[in-house]
Design a protein around this motif. Structure first.
Motif, short mmCIF file in Angstrom:
data_model
loop_
_atom_site.label_atom_id
_atom_site.label_comp_id
_atom_site.label_asym_id
_atom_site.label_seq_id
_atom_site.Cartn_x
_atom_site.Cartn_y
_atom_site.Cartn_z
N VAL A 120 0.83 -1.19 0.00
CA VAL A 120 0.00 0.00 0.00
C VAL A 120 0.87 1.25 0.00
CG1 VAL A 120 -1.67 1.32 1.34
CG2 VAL A 120 -1.90 -1.17 1.16
N HIS A 121 0.57 2.14 -0.93
CA HIS A 121 1.24 3.44 -0.96
C HIS A 121 0.20 4.52 -1.18
CE1 HIS A 121 5.21 1.44 -1.86
NE2 HIS A 121 5.53 2.31 -0.93
N LEU A 122 0.39 5.62 -0.48
CA LEU A 122 -0.41 6.83 -0.65
C LEU A 122 0.56 7.99 -0.82
CD1 LEU A 122 -2.87 6.10 2.27
CD2 LEU A 122 -3.51 6.12 -0.14
N VAL A 123 0.41 8.72 -1.91
CA VAL A 123 1.32 9.83 -2.19
C VAL A 123 0.51 11.09 -2.43
CG1 VAL A 123 3.14 10.70 -3.67
CG2 VAL A 123 3.02 8.24 -3.17
N GLY A 129 -0.03 8.70 3.90
CA GLY A 129 0.95 9.27 3.00
C GLY A 129 1.95 10.10 3.77
N GLN A 130 2.87 10.71 3.03
CA GLN A 130 3.95 11.47 3.66
C GLN A 130 3.57 12.91 3.94
OE1 GLN A 130 3.66 11.07 0.43
NE2 GLN A 130 4.02 13.14 -0.35
N GLY A 131 2.48 13.36 3.34
CA GLY A 131 2.00 14.71 3.59
C GLY A 131 2.45 15.71 2.54
N SER A 136 -3.99 16.12 -4.35
CA SER A 136 -4.21 14.78 -4.89
C SER A 136 -3.56 13.76 -3.98
CB SER A 136 -3.59 14.66 -6.29
OG SER A 136 -4.15 15.59 -7.19
N CYS A 137 -4.17 12.61 -3.91
CA CYS A 137 -3.62 11.48 -3.17
C CYS A 137 -3.68 10.29 -4.10
CB CYS A 137 -4.43 11.24 -1.91
SG CYS A 137 -3.98 9.73 -1.02
N THR A 138 -2.55 9.90 -4.63
CA THR A 138 -2.47 8.79 -5.56
C THR A 138 -2.24 7.51 -4.79
OG1 THR A 138 -1.61 10.23 -7.29
CG2 THR A 138 -1.31 7.86 -7.58
N ALA A 139 -3.15 6.57 -4.96
CA ALA A 139 -3.09 5.31 -4.22
C ALA A 139 -2.57 4.19 -5.11
CB ALA A 139 -4.47 4.95 -3.69
N SER A 140 -1.81 3.30 -4.53
CA SER A 140 -1.36 2.10 -5.22
C SER A 140 -1.35 0.93 -4.24
CB SER A 140 0.02 2.30 -5.84
OG SER A 140 0.97 2.61 -4.86
N GLY A 141 -1.48 -0.26 -4.79
CA GLY A 141 -1.48 -1.45 -3.96
C GLY A 141 -2.85 -1.83 -3.43
N PHE A 142 -3.86 -1.01 -3.73
CA PHE A 142 -5.22 -1.34 -3.33
C PHE A 142 -6.18 -0.48 -4.16
CE2 PHE A 142 -6.68 2.36 -0.84
CZ PHE A 142 -5.50 3.07 -0.72
#
Length: 122
Positions: A2-5, A113-115, A21-27
């Motif tokens: 899971v990543h949130l950027v 995410g990292q903010g 924007s929050c780009t999601a990956s892994g789900f």
């Protein structure tokens, strides 16, 4: 994995707009409750807005109602936060997070995410 950027932060004058924007990956984003949180200088992180996975219901913190809009782009797996009429008190680091409940309580969110920094100043 899971990543949130988050992206889209920056510096604007009062009354200006930004779209985070929050780009999601892994789900798959829309199958989870997702929220936006912020940590202002000298304050604890708190919930700003969230969107329900089950019915798309949305929640907004009272000070941002009518100014902020949360939305999802399901094919692109991206969460947005449109922020209009920004005020100096909106200055904060903004985070997106994946949760297991439709709530503004950050205890229900496991992946973050990292903010991205948002600064509103003249």
């Amino acid at each position: 994995q899971v990543h949130l950027v988050e992206s889209g932060g920056g510096s604007v004058q009062p009354g200006g707009s930004l779209r985070l924007s929050c780009t999601a990956s892994g789900f798959t984003l829309y199958t989870y409750d997702i929220g936006w949180f912020r940590r202002a200088p000298g304050r604890q992180r708190g919930g700003v807005s969230c969107i329900s996975s089950s019915d798309g219901n949305t929640y907004y913190l009272d000070p941002v109602k009518g100014r902020f809009t949360i939305s999802r782009d399901n094919p692109e797996n991206i969460l947005y936060l449109q922020m209009n009429d920004l005020k100096p008190e909106d200055t904060a680091v903004y985070y997106c997070a994946r949760g297991s409940q439709y709530t503004a309580n950050q205890e229900a969110y496991e992946d973050w995410g990292q903010g991205t920094q948002v600064t509103v100043a003249s």
